[in-house]
Design a protein around this motif. Sequence first.
Motif, short mmCIF file in Angstrom:
data_model
loop_
_atom_site.label_atom_id
_atom_site.label_comp_id
_atom_site.label_asym_id
_atom_site.label_seq_id
_atom_site.Cartn_x
_atom_site.Cartn_y
_atom_site.Cartn_z
N PRO A 137 0.81 -1.23 0.00
CA PRO A 137 0.00 0.00 0.00
C PRO A 137 0.85 1.28 0.00
CG PRO A 137 -0.73 -1.54 1.71
CD PRO A 137 0.55 -2.07 1.16
N SER A 138 2.06 1.20 0.53
CA SER A 138 2.85 2.41 0.71
C SER A 138 3.37 3.02 -0.60
CB SER A 138 4.04 2.11 1.63
OG SER A 138 4.79 1.05 1.08
N ILE A 139 3.20 2.35 -1.75
CA ILE A 139 3.72 2.93 -2.98
C ILE A 139 2.64 3.67 -3.78
CG2 ILE A 139 5.62 1.27 -3.22
CD1 ILE A 139 3.94 -0.17 -5.36
N GLY A 140 1.54 4.00 -3.09
CA GLY A 140 0.39 4.62 -3.75
C GLY A 140 0.69 5.89 -4.52
N SER A 141 1.70 6.65 -4.08
CA SER A 141 1.92 7.92 -4.78
C SER A 141 3.05 7.85 -5.81
CB SER A 141 2.22 9.02 -3.76
OG SER A 141 3.30 8.62 -2.95
#
Lengths: 432, 94
Positions: free
Chosen positions: A341-345
């Motif tokens: 989830p942490s690579i969303g941006s």
Amino acid sequence: MALGSSSASAKKPTSGRPARYSAFDIFKRGVTHEDWPRTFTQHDLKKSYDVVIIGAGVHGLACAYYLAKNHGITNVAVLDKAYMGGGGSGRNTAIIRSNYLTPEGVRFYDRSVKLYEGLAADLNYNVMFSQRGHLTLAHNDASMRTMAWRAEVNKLQGINSSVIDAEEVGKIVPYLDVSKNTRYPILGALYHPPGGIIRHDAVNWGYARGADHMGVEIHQQTEVLSIETKEGKVTGVNTSRGHISTNMVVSATAGWASTISDMVGVKMPLITHPLQAAVTEPVKVFLPAVIVSGSLHVYVSQTDRGELVFGASVDPYPSYSMRGSLEFTEGLATHILELIPSIGSLKLLRQWAGLCDMTPDYSPIMGFTPVEGFVVDVGWGTYGYKAGPVSGETMAQLVATGKTPELISAFSLDRFADGRLVGEKGAASVGH
Amino acid sequence: MIIIDCPHCGPRNSTEFRHAGEAGHKRPVATTDPAEWRYYLYVHDNPMGWTRETWFHGSGCRKFFSAERNTVTNEFRWIAPFGQGPAHTEESGA
Ligand SMILES: Cc1cc2nc3c(=O)[nH]c(=O)nc-3n(C[C@H](O)[C@H](O)[C@H](O)COP(=O)(O)OP(=O)(O)OC[C@H]3O[C@@H](n4cnc5c(N)ncnc54)[C@H](O)[C@@H]3O)c2cc1C
Ligand SMILES: [Zn+2]
């Protein structure tokens, strides 16, 4: 675009040994600003060759390299209708591993991993083989069973491969969401430490350079238009640059393989599908292993430059089109965010497609055909990059000796008529 | 995004459809030998260029239909209810 060299400026080494790259050379040229020698030479097309290889991807180039190196056969032409490494060999996501499902497959791919381990030294070319470990995630009981099955088959063949639980997965890859309350919780994984990624262009160029220096000719922008036969034997090929006489044609044309075997009337159990991949902007290295999820139809690795490289399953219908699609990017983004989830941006930089010649059993088609002098090294689907070295080695042996090497006997074309399929779908449909 | 013009529902996104195979790929009679069965199961024309094929509108009318598509450009030359294309013969695969 890479187009080898122009014959005017290139001077071919006469010794037959490659001008070796070395740290000293880098230093010397840094000071003198002397040009680097061309990687491979351009030639006029000769009237005849002992062996004509169609396709200058990793398979065709490796076959040429080992023909020259292991068997002293150097009157060889590698023909490509476009440019060297412009097919699947320049478009793949460069995953190398041997944790397959069948004993035949595991043995074969393991030999390739061994050859890759020594390839930088053999080719005197930095291929950046990074054996960082390969994790195939399981999200349900059925996949856990398949992973256990694969691990046992792998161990029997002496391959480092085992099933680990979610907690261990989280320790190896801290950014992965291993919590229990996700839509597809991670139950465990098949862990294969020797798996990893490689710099594929370097492998292609290294083989091309090595083969060229031993006397093999690489002809780009030379399309094979038809293959001539007489009484069931190959006698020559017609190309966009003229006619060549030869008694031995090797097809290493992957996605285009059906169009080549149609020229000699050999029907193939192949369907060509595009396979897409995508890459993000570079970020600090945080992903230590290659991650594959069959259930989520996605896989990811991080290059040494920091880009995340993503891939998935093939496009859902047959096509020779190499265009990317929005459906692919949408599906990819949805699935990868479930895992990390942490690579969303992060932003995607590029996406592309290559052609894959899919076989019914996800194993290749290698060896003789009913037409004498027409041999194939095709059916590489979505998984053939890792097999480049071992295929080149065994196909060269087959061409030189006229006998099928033990290692590839299971992959013959007649296995389909005989019903001897080598089912690798469970180990090759998402994780290539 | 590729749009396919279903003969029953009109233009829809390709994700609603499933490619059901090359046209004229006829199942052999049940009493045939294993080799012919396997040929039917595994061998395909896999043409590069124009080809007749069958599609299935899985997320729409759920009907099969016939079409001629260029496998290099993905352009459709015609799309018609099953078996009804121009000069369509059951046998023609190309
Ligand atoms: C997006 C993507 C990701 C992949 N990821 C992986 C992976 O992670 N690991 C892995 O092991 N494999 C992977 N693969 C599969 C792998 O790329 C291929 O199986 C492999 O590169 C095939 O190599 P090749 O040399 O046989 O064919 P190619 O590299 O495709 O070369 C075939 C050549 O034949 C030439 N040709 C075609 N027709 C003619 C003609 N008429 N005359 C002359 N030349 C002709 C073409 O121009 C082409 O250069 C991936 C593939 C894709 C598309
Ligand atoms: Zn419809």
